[in-house]
Structure formats: structure tokens, C-alpha cells
Design an enzyme around this catalytic site. Structure first.
Site, mmCIF file in Angstrom:
data_model
loop_
_atom_site.group_PDB
_atom_site.id
_atom_site.type_symbol
_atom_site.label_atom_id
_atom_site.label_comp_id
_atom_site.label_asym_id
_atom_site.label_seq_id
_atom_site.Cartn_x
_atom_site.Cartn_y
_atom_site.Cartn_z
ATOM 1 N N LYS A 211 0.810 -1.225 0.000
ATOM 2 C CA LYS A 211 0.000 0.000 0.000
ATOM 3 C C LYS A 211 0.842 1.272 0.000
ATOM 4 C CE LYS A 211 -4.453 -1.773 1.236
ATOM 5 N NZ LYS A 211 -5.512 -1.964 2.225
ATOM 6 N N ARG A 246 -3.869 -10.060 4.895
ATOM 7 C CA ARG A 246 -4.211 -10.025 3.459
ATOM 8 C C ARG A 246 -2.949 -9.694 2.668
ATOM 9 N NH1 ARG A 246 -6.261 -6.445 -0.386
ATOM 10 N NH2 ARG A 246 -8.013 -7.244 -1.610
HETATM 11 N N1 HH2 Z 1 -7.602 -3.481 0.636
HETATM 12 C C1 HH2 Z 1 -7.878 -3.498 -0.677
HETATM 13 C C2 HH2 Z 1 -9.007 -4.169 -1.159
HETATM 14 N N2 HH2 Z 1 -9.821 -4.831 -0.320
HETATM 15 N N3 HH2 Z 1 -10.370 -5.542 1.860
HETATM 16 C C3 HH2 Z 1 -10.114 -5.552 3.172
HETATM 17 N N4 HH2 Z 1 -10.929 -6.213 4.026
HETATM 18 N N5 HH2 Z 1 -9.035 -4.886 3.702
HETATM 19 C C4 HH2 Z 1 -8.164 -4.193 2.914
HETATM 20 O O1 HH2 Z 1 -7.214 -3.590 3.456
HETATM 21 C C5 HH2 Z 1 -8.415 -4.158 1.500
HETATM 22 C C6 HH2 Z 1 -9.548 -4.860 1.006
HETATM 23 C C7 HH2 Z 1 -6.983 -2.770 -1.626
HETATM 24 O O2 HH2 Z 1 -6.018 -3.615 -2.176
HETATM 25 P P1 HH2 Z 1 -6.111 -4.327 -3.608
HETATM 26 O O3 HH2 Z 1 -7.262 -5.287 -3.626
HETATM 27 O O4 HH2 Z 1 -4.810 -4.935 -3.924
HETATM 28 O O5 HH2 Z 1 -6.315 -3.157 -4.640
HETATM 29 P P2 HH2 Z 1 -7.528 -2.660 -5.535
HETATM 30 O O6 HH2 Z 1 -8.592 -2.184 -4.600
HETATM 31 O O7 HH2 Z 1 -6.920 -1.562 -6.381
HETATM 32 O O8 HH2 Z 1 -8.031 -3.813 -6.375
#
Ligand code: HH2
Length: 266
Positions: A211, A246
């Protein structure tokens, strides 16, 4: 005191535009292969998402999101893998649960009452995440007087509300939502005081992987280069008692968590 090792949640974004793996697993075949690989590498469950929540990402229709995630959820569930669906759309959650997903990961923390109804009906596990504002604008000017206190109070309130509406207490996870409507300082305070969120009593999930707060501390712009910082934050979270970590880089996170667990258990 004996402590149990946190579960590792592998991130699988079936999107063209996620902040760090957008486009890499956009075809169903590539996504399924990556899901299977992450389980081989040590993931206990796979979080499948079909819409990016990064600031400024385009909204996707429920139909489009379903086309992206359903074939992947079907295949991974058939292979006996525990799947969570990363969505805030009730329609998407409902369809995903029908084809085998077992957990709803709602970054809007069950703001939509229909989402709660679906979780009650299906008796799935639900992750309630804190976010200030909306994904599009959440990073413009996040403000708190006491970020740890406010995020904790929000999570308690949303969890209690879900229980009143029929979600079983032992099916609720909570998540402070690192990077969702938070400045660098807010993220650091939340991570350093995760034990206060753990003390609320629900299993805590934390997503720090690659992040932008890591990029801000280290001046590393490319999310793929943030693995060492990611592992540092994941191990700190583990030490503070989180139950689910995660991660995009499952192989590396798995090693870090195993070593930290051995040390913390000695
Ligand atoms: N972070 C992201 C997406 N979903 N869900 C939970 N519960 N907690 C988190 O910290 C979280 C989440 C963001 O990361 P990522 O899925 O890699 O990115 P994007 O939203 O651009 O697909």
C-alpha cells in the site's frame, strides 16, 4: 501464553486496474492459476475482487463484476479452496455465495442493508471494514480527532448492528481499513495500536500489502518494490494479534509469518 498463527488471505484481483496487480489476472484462466498457486504457497483463503477500490478507480457494473469473478470463484471453490468475495454490491455477493464463496469482504462495512440481509440468509462470514468517505474521494482530506478511537467505535457499532439484524457474532471479522480515507499518520497510528482493535473481541483482518503508506515512508513509487515494507507491517500486525493477514506476495508473507510465529511462541 500460546498464540495461534494468523491465517493468510491471498489477494486475487480480476481487474484491469487494481493498484498493484491490475491486468495481471484479468483472464479467468490466469486468475484461477494464480489462486491455485497462492494456495500452494501457503494461502489459507483467497479474496477474489472484480472492482478496484483504489482512489479514482472506475466503478464497474454488477454484471461486469460478476462476469469477472464468478468463473474464478466456481473453479477455486470446486478445488476445495475457501474463497471470500471482495465486493460492496449485494447482487455480486449473493451470486458469489451461491457458487461457493464462504466469506463476504465488504469494504463499505455493511452500509447497504441488503448486504446484511444476504449475509444473514446465507449464514456466511462477513468482514466489516472501516472506510472514511467513498473510494473515489476518500484520500482527499481524511480527518479524525482520535483515529484509533473513532475507527474502533465505528467497527463496534457496525458489528453490533449486524448482530441485531441476525448475523451470528462468531461470523464477524473486523478490519481498520488501512489506506481507506486515512493519511500516513492515521495508518501508522492504526497499525501501532492494532492491539486496541484486537481487544474489541472479533477476529481482526489487516490489509497492508504494497500500500501507498509504505511508498510514502520509503519514497518507493512502484508497488511491486514494496515487499520488504509490506512484510515489516504484516509481522507487526501479527505481533499485535491480528487473525487474518491479506497479502499479494503469499510465498514471502507465509515465510515471514511462520518465522514470526515461531519466535512469538517460544
Ligand atoms: N484493501 C484493498 C481491497 N480490499 N479488503 C479488506 N478487508 N481490507 C483491505 O485492506 C483491503 C480490502 C486494496 O487492495 P487491492 O485489492 O490490492 O487493490 P484494488 O482495490 O486496487 O483492487
Amino acid at each position: 501464553m500460546s498464540r495461534s498463527k494468523p491465517f493468510l488471505m491471498g489477494v486475487l484481483n480480476v481487474t484491469p486496474d487494481s493498484f498493484s496487480d491490475g491486468g495481471q489476472y484479468f483472464s479467468s484462466d490466469a486468475a484461477i492459476a494464480r489462486g491455485l498457486q497462492m494456495v500452494q504457497e501457503g494461502a489459507d483463503l483467497i479474496d477474489v475482487g472484480g472492482e478496484s477500490t483504489r482512489p479514482g478507480a472506475a466503478e464497474v457494473s454488477a454484471d461486469e463484476e460478476l462476469q469477472r469473478v464468478l468463473p474464478v470463484i466456481v473453479a477455486l471453490s470446486k478445488a476445495g479452496i475457501k474463497v471470500s468475495i471482495d465486493t460492496y454490491k449485494p447482487l455480486v455477493a449473493e451470486a458469489a455465495l451461491k457458487v461457493g464463496a464462504q466469506i463476504v469482504n465488504d469494504v463499505t462495512g455493511l452500509r447497504n442493508p441488503e448486504m446484511t440481509e444476504i449475509c444473514v440468509r446465507s449464514q456466511c462470514t462477513v468482514c466489516i471494514m472501516h472506510m472514511q468517505g467513498e473510494p473515489r474521494t476518500m484520500q482527499l482530506n481524511p480527518e479524525y480527532n482520535d483515529v484509533v478511537g473513532e475507527v474502533s467505535a465505528y467497527l463496534v457499532d457496525r458489528a453490533e448492528r449486524a448482530i441485531e439484524l441476525g448475523v451470528a457474532r462468531d461470523r464477524i471479522w473486523i478490519d481498520p481499513g488501512i489506506g481507506f480515507g486515512k493519511s500516513l499518520e492515521h495508518n501508522l497510528l492504526l497499525l501501532n495500536h492494532l492491539d486496541q482493535i484486537v481487544a474489541i473481541g472479533f477476529p481482526v483482518l489487516v490489509g497492508v500489502s504494497r500500500k501507498s503508506f509504505i511508498g510514502k515512508i520509503t519514497a518507493i513509487g512502484d508497488p511491486h518494490d514494496r515487499l520488504p515494507g509490506t512484510l515489516a507491517a504484516q509481522v507487526i500486525a501479527q505481533e499485535k494479534g491480528v487473525r487474518i493477514v491479506r497479502a499479494h506476495d503469499v510465498k514471502e508473507a507465509s515465510q515471514a509469518i511462520d518465522v514470526a510465529h515461531a519466535i512469538l511462541s517460544a
